[in-house]
Write a protein that holds these residues in place. Structure first.
Motif, short mmCIF file in Angstrom:
data_model
loop_
_atom_site.label_atom_id
_atom_site.label_comp_id
_atom_site.label_asym_id
_atom_site.label_seq_id
_atom_site.Cartn_x
_atom_site.Cartn_y
_atom_site.Cartn_z
N TRP A 127 0.81 -1.21 0.00
CA TRP A 127 0.00 0.00 0.00
C TRP A 127 0.85 1.27 0.00
CZ3 TRP A 127 -4.73 -1.28 -1.14
CH2 TRP A 127 -5.30 -2.45 -0.65
N ASP A 128 2.02 1.20 0.63
CA ASP A 128 2.91 2.37 0.76
C ASP A 128 4.35 1.96 0.48
OD1 ASP A 128 1.31 4.77 1.92
OD2 ASP A 128 0.65 3.07 3.15
N PRO A 129 4.66 1.62 -0.75
CA PRO A 129 6.00 1.09 -1.03
C PRO A 129 7.07 2.17 -1.14
CG PRO A 129 4.73 1.21 -3.06
CD PRO A 129 3.79 1.60 -1.94
N GLY A 182 -4.78 -7.71 5.70
CA GLY A 182 -4.68 -7.37 4.29
C GLY A 182 -4.85 -5.90 3.98
N THR A 183 -5.28 -5.11 4.97
CA THR A 183 -5.54 -3.68 4.75
C THR A 183 -4.28 -2.86 5.03
OG1 THR A 183 -6.19 -3.14 7.02
CG2 THR A 183 -7.89 -4.13 5.59
N PRO A 184 -4.32 -1.55 4.75
CA PRO A 184 -3.14 -0.72 5.01
C PRO A 184 -2.72 -0.64 6.47
CG PRO A 184 -4.58 0.36 3.43
CD PRO A 184 -5.33 -0.82 3.95
N THR A 185 -3.60 -1.04 7.40
CA THR A 185 -3.22 -0.99 8.82
C THR A 185 -2.58 -2.29 9.29
OG1 THR A 185 -5.43 -1.71 9.53
CG2 THR A 185 -5.04 0.68 9.34
N SER A 186 -2.38 -3.25 8.39
CA SER A 186 -1.80 -4.54 8.75
C SER A 186 -0.46 -4.73 8.06
CB SER A 186 -2.75 -5.68 8.34
OG SER A 186 -2.77 -5.80 6.92
N TYR A 187 0.30 -5.69 8.62
CA TYR A 187 1.57 -6.10 7.98
C TYR A 187 1.65 -7.62 8.17
CZ TYR A 187 6.08 -4.89 5.93
OH TYR A 187 7.14 -4.73 5.06
N ASN A 188 0.73 -8.33 7.53
CA ASN A 188 0.37 -9.68 7.92
C ASN A 188 1.05 -10.80 7.13
OD1 ASN A 188 -1.52 -8.25 6.07
ND2 ASN A 188 -2.32 -10.30 5.74
N HIS A 189 1.01 -11.98 7.74
CA HIS A 189 1.58 -13.20 7.15
C HIS A 189 0.71 -14.37 7.61
CE1 HIS A 189 4.35 -15.90 5.33
NE2 HIS A 189 5.45 -15.17 5.47
N TYR A 190 0.71 -15.45 6.82
CA TYR A 190 -0.09 -16.61 7.24
C TYR A 190 0.76 -17.63 8.00
CZ TYR A 190 1.21 -18.92 2.69
OH TYR A 190 1.86 -19.46 1.61
N ALA A 191 0.07 -18.61 8.60
CA ALA A 191 0.71 -19.60 9.46
C ALA A 191 1.47 -20.64 8.64
CB ALA A 191 -0.35 -20.28 10.32
N VAL A 192 2.41 -21.30 9.32
CA VAL A 192 3.24 -22.34 8.71
C VAL A 192 2.38 -23.41 8.04
CG1 VAL A 192 4.72 -24.30 9.32
CG2 VAL A 192 5.24 -22.02 10.22
N GLY A 193 1.28 -23.79 8.68
CA GLY A 193 0.43 -24.85 8.12
C GLY A 193 -0.10 -24.53 6.74
N SER A 205 8.75 9.53 4.27
CA SER A 205 8.21 8.76 3.15
C SER A 205 7.55 7.50 3.70
CB SER A 205 9.32 8.40 2.17
OG SER A 205 10.28 7.56 2.77
N GLY A 206 6.86 6.76 2.83
CA GLY A 206 6.20 5.53 3.27
C GLY A 206 5.01 5.84 4.14
N THR A 207 4.92 5.13 5.27
CA THR A 207 3.85 5.40 6.22
C THR A 207 4.40 6.28 7.35
OG1 THR A 207 4.32 3.42 7.53
CG2 THR A 207 2.75 3.20 5.71
#
Length: 788
Positions: free
Chosen positions: A189-191, A392-403, A740-742
């Motif tokens: 969102w803010d690269p 998934g939104t601009p307020t997150s910096y998310n990743h999914y689980a190992v599984g 710059s960025g966020t």
């Protein structure tokens, strides 16, 4: 077809003027010179498009039986070929360096990521000038060249705004145009973007609908159209490498919502569904077996019930992210089709630069920076549930689980980073070229590798492998052209020997057999005990009857295993794999590792306008006392804006002026914010503004007292309750006079952050109470690996 008159093995092609009559007067009727002709590759050379998706397992895309819809990949495959035994190196930067050079990753110094480079030739992150990149070869033969997206091949000490730019795409990489980012990952969102080597800001905000993948596709489409409008006779080489689907998994909500409820059965069931679909599609053999789940990967049924809705959402967001990415890849392909040149465009659609990423921990993360800083405990199930709608939104910096990563690598074992097993290295790949491939919708099962892409393109273009580039004799390309397989589905494979190695995870493939040993588990980065290399347990698989490496036959064929172990060592010597390096702290200490570093000492001065300084370019203020001093001119009526800021919304600090008053904010992971504001405005005129932070000590991540000064006089006091001990951000930077960025603070936005007075200089000085020694070496390595 005209014969090619150029001596193309030496690049640049030497100018060879024809001898002939030279007249005295240009009006002489015997005056004649051949017309100037632009340099072109041999007649019929195709346009080339390489699409490289990030962190996507073999079992993710619907084109290869996965749950994530990729209609454009399917459409391309229906008009071309699927390769179900195409391999990468198990990690992003090594795969990219290998693919773009046609050489093995250790051959071009990229045995690991740039952040863990050493002085050993195979791990230096420095590409030898004896191994020119494909883009350079094509450019010097008359191609137009452009890259859009991710470049993680720049040595860390060369990634600042001062370069040098030899390893940057448009510096020495052979690309005439580059638009994208430098590093392992970026906020979608803010690269932090570059055009060529110049930092640029995104053309819009997230609120205005900005997303990096769409922006990259916009630029690629515009460049391709312009190239064909102005140079219709000249072919192009476009490398489209979006940061998707690397974490953070950022996508517009409507794309994630398409998958609501799809993953309620969990990752164990999803793997079985994918496996059945893969057999139905025929992308794996009918007798292939689904490999079991290893004990290190938790069963879905064993996950806490209160966390399962969050885990489902993590996967819904990822699936939407991959479909969204495929959509924008489709826009690039459609633009080529609209120009009427799709038939003679050779397209590689490589769905993953390695297997799916297991770097998101067992539970996944809302802000992966919490895990990077050893503060994952802050992300309790209650916290994760409260943030579910924001994934998934601009307020997150998310990743999914190992599984989920394991599920996305079906039917294979393991994940990204595990170079020993196909789950880390086998990636579904599609090749489309109507003018060069007769069969439509075909499947190819010859063993292939990312180092085969460059020689395939050269052969398709009718270009020889260069022996001399820019005055330097070239070493041979190590890959094998795949062109022989385009119209011969049953042709014997020509690439029949290949080593694999990453952090001690290693193996070798030879004529159907693979001998492998897993040395390290990607998500066990702290507290795990590594065996000595000679004590690693090797496995043996017979690929002629076992597509997925499901049956270890080492006990049945000990002599075959020994032969292959010896062959691995021979290949390791040949390609600079030795010494195998699984060190932690030593590789992160630049002095011990033997790589240069930009930052030395305990003080650093900055000047107005400096910006986009990565954490490698700035002295570390973590786990210690420090001060920041700035000399500024304040206009009558006061000033506003940022003096210096490091990091952003998901962690960092900022010294700025609000309504004329100095203010210092320390933002912990976007979860806690500690602010100290001056009691009175900074007077008009030239003054020194200073913030001192007195670290509490006693370990990592502690708080401290804050004091603000105007010209040495106390102007305010405050308290920071906790700090980030390891890293502020993977992509946010330090900026002087703006941000710059966020934004670190909600008091301003990047658009309103520019300082309205004048900054003379800013200086950071570190205290002598450095608690850096408290950081465990394994913890450092975990952070470095998780960020790549």
């Amino acid at each position: 077809m005209r014969p090619d008159r150029h001596a193309r093995t030496m690049l640049p092609i030497p100018d060879r003027p024809s001898p002939g009559l030279t007249t005295y007067d240009a009006k002489d009727p015997d005056t004649a010179y051949p017309p100037i002709e632009p340099l072109l590759p041999p007649e019929g050379a195709p346009n080339v498009l390489i699409v490289l998706i990030d962190d996507t397992g073999f079992g993710a895309s619907s084109a290869f039986g996965g749950p994530c819809a990729t209609p454009n990949a399917e459409k391309l495959a229906a008009g071309g070929l699927k390769y179900n035994r195409f391999h990468t190196t198990a990690l992003c930067a090594p795969t990219r360096a290998a693919m773009l050079s046609g050489r093995n990753h250790h051959s071009v110094g990229m045995g690991s990521i740039t952040e863990t480079a050493t002085s050993a030739p195979g791990n230096s992150s420095l590409k030898p000038n004896t191994k020119a990149p494909l883009a350079m070869t094509l450019k010097l033969n008359g191609y137009s060249t452009a890259q859009f997206g991710k470049c993680h091949e720049v040595p860390v000490w060369q990634s600042s705004p001062m370069g040098p730019f030899d390893a940057w795409p448009s510096g020495g990489g052979g690309f005439e145009a580059f638009y994208g980012f430098i590093g392992g990952e970026n906020n979608q969102w803010d690269p932090a973007l570059y055009e060529g080597t110049t930092p640029v800001e995104p053309p819009a905000t997230p609120e205005e609908g900005y997303h990096l993948t769409e922006d990259l596709a916009d630029h690629a489409v515009s460049w391709i159209r312009t190239q064909k409008a102005l140079m219709p006779d000249k072919p192009f080489f476009v490398y489209f490498a979006p940061g998707a689907t690397h974490a953070p998994h950022h996508v517009p909500k409507e794309w994630a919502d398409k998958y609501t409820g799809t993953f309620a059965d969990g990752w164990d069931v999803q793997r079985k569904k994918t496996f059945a679909r893969q057999k139905e599609l025929g992308v794996i053999p009918a007798d292939a077996e689904l490999t079991p789940r290893h004990a290190e990967i938790p069963a879905w049924d064993d996950m806490p019930a209160e966390l399962k809705p969050v885990l489902e959402r993590e996967m819904e967001v990822y699936a939407g992210f991959l479909e969204h990415t495929d959509h924008h890849v489709g826009r690039v392909i459609d633009a080529i089709d609209d120009l009427g040149v799709l038939d003679n465009t050779l397209i590689y659609y490589i769905i993953g630069d390695n297997g799916a990423s297991a770097e998101g921990t067992v539970n996944g993360a809302f802000n992966e920076m919490a895990n990077f800083n050893g503060m994952a405990a802050l992300e309790t199930p209650e916290f994760m549930l409260s943030k579910m709608d924001e994934f998934g939104t601009p307020t997150s910096y998310n990743h999914y689980a190992v599984g989920w990563a394991w599920a996305m690598d079906a039917p294979f074992q393991w994940t990204k980073q595990v170079a020993s097993h196909w789950g880390g290295t086998r990636n579904g790949t599609i090749v489309h070229w109507p003018a060069g491939i007769t069969e439509k919708g075909g499947l190819r099962s010859q063993f292939t590798h990312c180092i085969d892409v460059a020689p395939t393109i050269l052969e398709a273009a009718g270009l020889p492998e260069p022996t001399m580039v820019n005055g330097v004799q070239q070493s041979p390309i190590e890959g094998t052209s795949m062109l022989y397989s385009f119209d011969e589905p049953d042709a014997a494979e020509r690439h029949d020997l290949q080593y694999f190695e990453m952090f001690g995870n290693r193996g070798v493939y030879y004529k159907g057999w693979s001998a492998v040993t897993k040395h390290r588990t990607p998500w066990v980065m702290v507290g795990g005990t590594l065996a000595a290399f000679d004590d690693d347990v090797w496995e043996l698989y017979d690929g002629s009857t076992d597509y997925s490496q499901s049956r270890d036959v080492s006990a049945e064929y000990p002599d075959k295993l020994h032969d292959l172990q010896r062959l691995f060592l021979i290949e390791a010597v040949k390609y600079n794999v030795l010494p195998i390096d699984d060190r932690t702290a030593d590789r992160l200490n630049a002095d011990i590792a033997g790589r240069p570093t930009l930052i030395r000492g305990t003080s650093q001065q900055f000047f107005p306008g400096m910006g986009r300084l990565s954490e490698n370019s700035v002295v570390s203020i973590k786990n210690k006392s420090f001060s920041v001093t700035a000399e500024v001119d304040v206009p009558d009526g006061g000033a506003n804006g940022v003096i210096i800021a490091q990091g952003g919304r998901f962690g960092g600090w900022s010294l700025y002026v609000k309504d004329g008053r100095a203010k210092f904010v320390y933002n912990v992971l976007g979860i806690q914010e500690f602010a100290t504001e001056a009691d009175q405005p900074i007077p008009a005129g030239t003054h020194q503004v200073r913030v001192e932070f007195a670290y509490d000590g006693g370990g990592l991540a502690k708080g401290g007292d804050v004091t603000l000064y105007h010209d040495g006089e106390v102007a305010g006091n405050g308290r920071v309750g906790a700090t980030q001990p390891m890293v502020f951000s993977a992509d946010e930077t330090t900026d002087i006079g703006y941000e710059s960025g966020t934004a670190v603070s909600t008091d301003y936005t990047p658009q309103t952050s520019r300082f309205t007075g004048k900054i003379h200089w800013v200086q950071i000085d570190l205290g002598d109470d450095d608690h850096d020694h408290f950081i465990d070496p394994d913890e450092r390595m975990r952070v470095a690996m998780a960020r790549q």
